[in-house]
Design an enzyme around this catalytic site. Structure first.
Site, PDB file in Angstrom:
ATOM      1  N   TYR A  64     -23.974  78.826   7.652  1.00  0.00           N
ATOM      2  CA  TYR A  64     -23.167  78.329   8.452  1.00  0.00           C
ATOM      3  C   TYR A  64     -25.086  76.795   8.416  1.00  0.00           C
ATOM      4  O   TYR A  64     -26.301  77.261   8.151  1.00  0.00           O
ATOM      5  CB  TYR A  64     -23.882  78.977  10.379  1.00  0.00           C
ATOM      6  CG  TYR A  64     -22.566  78.290   9.973  1.00  0.00           C
ATOM      7  CD1 TYR A  64     -22.043  77.212  10.789  1.00  0.00           C
ATOM      8  CD2 TYR A  64     -21.329  79.417  11.281  1.00  0.00           C
ATOM      9  CE1 TYR A  64     -20.622  76.828  11.326  1.00  0.00           C
ATOM     10  CE2 TYR A  64     -19.904  79.208  11.155  1.00  0.00           C
ATOM     11  CZ  TYR A  64     -19.581  77.699  11.763  1.00  0.00           C
ATOM     12  OH  TYR A  64     -18.417  77.806  11.761  1.00  0.00           O
ATOM     13  N   GLU A  66     -25.265  73.416  10.707  1.00  0.00           N
ATOM     14  CA  GLU A  66     -25.101  73.182  11.587  1.00  0.00           C
ATOM     15  C   GLU A  66     -25.952  71.625  11.857  1.00  0.00           C
ATOM     16  O   GLU A  66     -27.122  72.545  11.565  1.00  0.00           O
ATOM     17  CB  GLU A  66     -23.997  73.363  12.829  1.00  0.00           C
ATOM     18  CG  GLU A  66     -22.722  73.421  13.344  1.00  0.00           C
ATOM     19  CD  GLU A  66     -22.376  73.831  14.049  1.00  0.00           C
ATOM     20  OE1 GLU A  66     -23.145  73.730  15.438  1.00  0.00           O
ATOM     21  OE2 GLU A  66     -21.162  74.677  14.319  1.00  0.00           O
ATOM     22  N   ASP A 241     -12.028  51.654   4.153  1.00  0.00           N
ATOM     23  CA  ASP A 241     -11.641  53.125   4.047  1.00  0.00           C
ATOM     24  C   ASP A 241     -11.630  53.293   2.543  1.00  0.00           C
ATOM     25  O   ASP A 241     -10.270  52.887   2.196  1.00  0.00           O
ATOM     26  CB  ASP A 241     -10.611  53.806   5.015  1.00  0.00           C
ATOM     27  CG  ASP A 241     -10.278  55.566   4.368  1.00  0.00           C
ATOM     28  OD1 ASP A 241     -10.347  55.470   3.187  1.00  0.00           O
ATOM     29  OD2 ASP A 241      -9.240  55.755   4.912  1.00  0.00           O
ATOM     30  N   THR A 270     -12.567  59.811   0.679  1.00  0.00           N
ATOM     31  CA  THR A 270     -12.256  61.167  -0.011  1.00  0.00           C
ATOM     32  C   THR A 270     -13.214  61.549  -1.134  1.00  0.00           C
ATOM     33  O   THR A 270     -13.703  60.393  -1.740  1.00  0.00           O
ATOM     34  CB  THR A 270     -10.796  61.485  -0.205  1.00  0.00           C
ATOM     35  OG1 THR A 270     -10.644  60.093  -0.936  1.00  0.00           O
ATOM     36  CG2 THR A 270     -10.389  61.666   1.449  1.00  0.00           C
ATOM     37  N   LYS A 273      -9.782  62.907  -4.888  1.00  0.00           N
ATOM     38  CA  LYS A 273      -8.764  61.515  -5.533  1.00  0.00           C
ATOM     39  C   LYS A 273      -9.227  61.316  -6.909  1.00  0.00           C
ATOM     40  O   LYS A 273      -9.317  61.746  -7.313  1.00  0.00           O
ATOM     41  CB  LYS A 273      -8.433  60.758  -4.277  1.00  0.00           C
ATOM     42  CG  LYS A 273      -7.701  61.192  -2.927  1.00  0.00           C
ATOM     43  CD  LYS A 273      -7.640  60.008  -1.477  1.00  0.00           C
ATOM     44  CE  LYS A 273      -7.223  60.217  -0.555  1.00  0.00           C
ATOM     45  NZ  LYS A 273      -6.218  60.955  -0.008  1.00  0.00           N
ATOM     46  N   ARG A 279     -12.776  68.424  -2.714  1.00  0.00           N
ATOM     47  CA  ARG A 279     -11.772  67.724  -1.687  1.00  0.00           C
ATOM     48  C   ARG A 279     -12.650  68.148  -0.659  1.00  0.00           C
ATOM     49  O   ARG A 279     -13.356  68.904  -0.138  1.00  0.00           O
ATOM     50  CB  ARG A 279     -10.419  69.319  -1.108  1.00  0.00           C
ATOM     51  CG  ARG A 279      -9.486  69.301  -1.856  1.00  0.00           C
ATOM     52  CD  ARG A 279      -8.899  68.423  -2.304  1.00  0.00           C
ATOM     53  NE  ARG A 279      -8.284  67.409  -0.875  1.00  0.00           N
ATOM     54  CZ  ARG A 279      -6.949  68.105  -0.992  1.00  0.00           C
ATOM     55  NH1 ARG A 279      -5.844  68.548  -1.863  1.00  0.00           N
ATOM     56  NH2 ARG A 279      -5.861  67.703  -0.224  1.00  0.00           N
TER      57      ARG A 279
END
Ligand code: PLP
Length: 478
Positions: A64, A66, A241, A270, A273, A279
């Site tokens: 983790y 954050e 985008d 992203t 692609k 991903r």
């Protein structure tokens, strides 16, 4: 990495998985076999390298983290800091961006981070100002009652879904269409092309806070310098985008006015692609937005996926190699070959062609819906997705189009001749597919009848090409 190393690494990994859940190991083997034996023409998909894939399968998954580099809400994040710093550094260098935020888990998450950053950067809490309060503690019960049915008060102008925009660009049922009062710009009905004067006129009238550019299904390039001029004229923030075409920006096919990064206040993307990474998502920003973008987690994101950030760093390092520029150019050249192959065989393309990685085939001239065409092609081993065409009479579910993209098969090494042949095979399938009928005997938008032997003939022809360009050559699972 040598073929033998990759083969033994994956074979052993699958054995480890099989000891716990053999059906997952088997499905993973089958997925490789299926991907190897089909023509993948989904414009948003690609094949990441073994190095990228392997980077995702490590113990970074367990950590983790954050917060941001050096400012974590958890202890023990020194190695995550290394990973996140490297991914961001590669991204800044690759795209020439002042600031890169590599935590978003997906493209939609990246857009959410961008929206909230723009609101945080540009807007006083609007309802408070309207109600004459400095903070929520000053609101009366009557004020709260009046706020109960309000969500947001800012305006967003984005490209409409049927012109090729994305759901997150203000489509009404999407959260972006609820967070913002939205309007959409489309394309010229005669040409299918973006009409910048029409966008400017709409922007002048609507005066959005956010002007969104970028697309999922528009087969042409966009002039981002012009979009920035429009945004500046009306005092809007330009958000681009580039999820679909980030690989073409990284590969320097889109430069100057076609490169969004220097023109946009915020660019989202992203990382899979056309960029061929894991991903995931990313936000690039001009300095003035950096601090707001940095609050993505925990503002709208959960803990960063450290293993995916590590894979982003590996993918960006790959994209900084000269060979990626050759790849990106080939993606665009191949799309042109595919489009020409269709046009020579009498097909109808939205905008009459392409100058990016997308070809949008209007299948109504074959008497089919996009849904029928997509299913018939899948039966024949050709993987595509149905897509609306501008002002689509069949709506977003059945559609009248098929969207095709060249990034994946270009990664396999397909070139001009193969893409011409792909066009031939697709036209063959579609001309030999008839729309079916409903149970009541009326015309169906979903069922179809494929001519005898067409599926097998197409599969055989595809396999012949696919075997010449193997996926992960040298990777043999034993
Ligand atoms: N933005 C655009 C332009 C897209 O085409 C897509 C995906 O199709 C997204 C965002 C969402 O990306 P993801 O599926 O990673 O959330």
């Amino acid at each position: 990495m040598t073929d033998a190393l990759i083969s033994s690494a994956y074979t052993q990994a699958l054995e480890v998985i099989a000891q716990v859940e053999p059906r997952i190991a088997e499905a993973t083997r089958q997925e490789l076999a299926d991907q190897r034996s089909s023509l993948k023409l989904i414009a948003s998909e690609n094949y990441a390298s073994p190095a990228v894939l392997m980077t995702m399968g490590t113990w970074f998954s367990d950590k983790y983290a954050e917060g941001t580099v050096g400012h974590r809400f958890y202890a023990g994040c020194q190695n995550v800091d290394t990973v996140e710093s490297l991914a961001a550094e590669h991204a800044r260098e690759l795209f020439g961006a002042p600031y890169a935020y590599v935590q978003p888990h997906s493209g939609i998450d990246a857009n959410l981070v961008a929206f909230w950053s723009i609101l945080a950067n540009r807007v006083e809490t609007p309802t408070l100002a309207r109600l004459g309060a400095k903070n929520v503690n000053e609101l009366s019960e009557a004020d709260w009652e009046s706020l109960r049915h309000e969500f947001g008060n800012q305006r967003l102008l984005g490209m409409s879904l049927d012109a090729g925009g994305h759901l997150t660009h203000g489509f009404r049922p999407n959260i972006s269409g609820k967070m913002f009062h939205q309007q959409q710009y489309g394309t010229d009905p005669a040409t299918g092309l973006l009409d910048y004067d029409a966008v400017a006129a709409k922007a002048r009238e609507f005066k959005p806070l956010v002007l969104v550019a970028g697309y999922s299904a528009y087969p042409r390039r966009v002039n981002f310098a012009t979009m920035r001029e429009i945004a500046d004229e009306v005092g809007a923030v330009l958000m681009v985008d580039m999820a679909h075409f980030a690989g073409l920006v990284a590969g320097k096919v889109f430069t100057g006015d076609e490169d969004p990064v220097p023109h946009a206040h915020i660019t989202t993307t992203t990382t899979h692609k056309s960029l061929r990474g894991p991903r995931g998502g990313m936000v690039l920003a001009q300095e003035e937005f950096a601090a707001d973008v940095d609050r993505g987690c925990p503002m709208v994101l959960g803990g960063p996926l450290s293993h995916v950030m590590a894979a982003k760093a590996v993918a960006f390092a790959e994209a900084r190699q000269p060979s990626f520029r050759t790849y990106a150019q080939a993606v665009v050249d191949n799309a042109r070959s595919l489009a020409d192959g269709f046009l020579q065989r009498g097909a109808t393309l939205v905008t009459g062609g392409t100058d990016n990685h997308i070809v949008l085939l209007d299948v109504s001239s074959y008497g089919l819906t996009g849904r029928q065409a997509e299913s018939a092609l899948l039966d024949a081993g050709v993987v595509t997705n149905r897509n609306s065409v501008p002002a689509d009479p069949n709506g977003a579910w059945y559609t009248s189009g098929i969207r095709l993209g060249t990034p994946a098969l270009t990664t396999r090494g397909f070139g001009h001749d193969e893409f011409d042949r792909v066009a031939e095979l697709i036209v063959d399938v579609l001309t030999q597919t008839q729309p079916g009928t409903t149970k009541a005997g009326g015309p169906s938008k979903a069922s179809y009848v494929l001519g005898d032997g067409v599926a097998d003939k197409t599969k055989d022809a595809s396999v012949e090409m696919l075997e010449k360009h193997p996926l992960y050559p040298g990777l043999e699972l034993t």
